[in-house]
Enzyme design. Sequence first.
Site, PDB file in Angstrom:
ATOM      1  N   HIS A  21       0.837  -1.209   0.000  1.00  0.00           N
ATOM      2  CA  HIS A  21       0.000   0.000   0.000  1.00  0.00           C
ATOM      3  C   HIS A  21       0.875   1.263   0.000  1.00  0.00           C
ATOM      4  CE1 HIS A  21      -3.247  -2.549   2.201  1.00  0.00           C
ATOM      5  NE2 HIS A  21      -3.616  -2.408   0.941  1.00  0.00           N
ATOM      6  N   LYS A  45     -18.254  -4.562   9.778  1.00  0.00           N
ATOM      7  CA  LYS A  45     -17.059  -5.404   9.965  1.00  0.00           C
ATOM      8  C   LYS A  45     -16.345  -5.036  11.240  1.00  0.00           C
ATOM      9  CE  LYS A  45     -15.320  -7.027   5.513  1.00  0.00           C
ATOM     10  NZ  LYS A  45     -14.234  -6.812   4.535  1.00  0.00           N
ATOM     11  N   ARG A  94      -2.126  -6.341  -8.242  1.00  0.00           N
ATOM     12  CA  ARG A  94      -1.031  -7.289  -8.001  1.00  0.00           C
ATOM     13  C   ARG A  94      -1.054  -8.464  -8.953  1.00  0.00           C
ATOM     14  NH1 ARG A  94      -2.892  -7.973  -1.956  1.00  0.00           N
ATOM     15  NH2 ARG A  94      -4.739  -8.131  -3.257  1.00  0.00           N
ATOM     16  N   SER A 132      -3.306  -7.477   3.075  1.00  0.00           N
ATOM     17  CA  SER A 132      -3.690  -7.225   4.471  1.00  0.00           C
ATOM     18  C   SER A 132      -4.251  -8.488   5.105  1.00  0.00           C
ATOM     19  CB  SER A 132      -4.744  -6.121   4.538  1.00  0.00           C
ATOM     20  OG  SER A 132      -4.213  -4.919   4.091  1.00  0.00           O
TER      21      SER A 132
END
Length: 169
Positions: A21, A45, A94, A132
């Site tokens: 990031h 969440k 990615r 993450s």
Amino acid sequence: MNTPSRLAIFPGSFDPFTVGHADVAARAARLFDRVIVAILVNPDKRPMFDVDERVAMIRESMAETTPVEVETFQGLLADFAARRGAAAIVRGLRSGTDFDYELQMAGMNRHLQAGTETVFLTPAEGTSYISSGLVREIITHGGPVDGLVPEPVRRRVLERRNSAGTRRA
Ligand code: PNS
């Protein structure tokens, strides 16, 4: 004539912020006049790091190298980007798997707010395996996060471990 400053929004959950990031944020800052790293606050969440910690960790992680702003947002990203007058949303790519999801999201954001552009940046070679989600898994199992997250994030992980150890003792 003054040229208008070009703002990019780099959105994500950033739970936690990784070196991937940080790399994408730095690349965005070289392309745009201003970059807002925008943390989604999702009331449905339960994050590993609460939003204030994430804001602080991102600010500290970028402070030494790259001037970026850090904000939080709720609701639709397309609305947030439009409110801020962003020239583009920036996302890191990615892999091909990322691409399929990101293409759909970019299309939906443009559907929601006409004119919303998404710019994809590829992270530094050697960081594309970092996510993450995997970092959270490593943290949960007490593994090492060195090289995966910026130093301010690593420090907080260690502080948590120390305070958990102290509580147990
Ligand atoms: O780091 P992440 O979890 O991959 O980031 C995903 C994020 C926050 C960019 C995405 O979930 C999002 O934009 N959420 C806000 C709600 C929204 O706009 N949803 C529709 C997206 S097409």
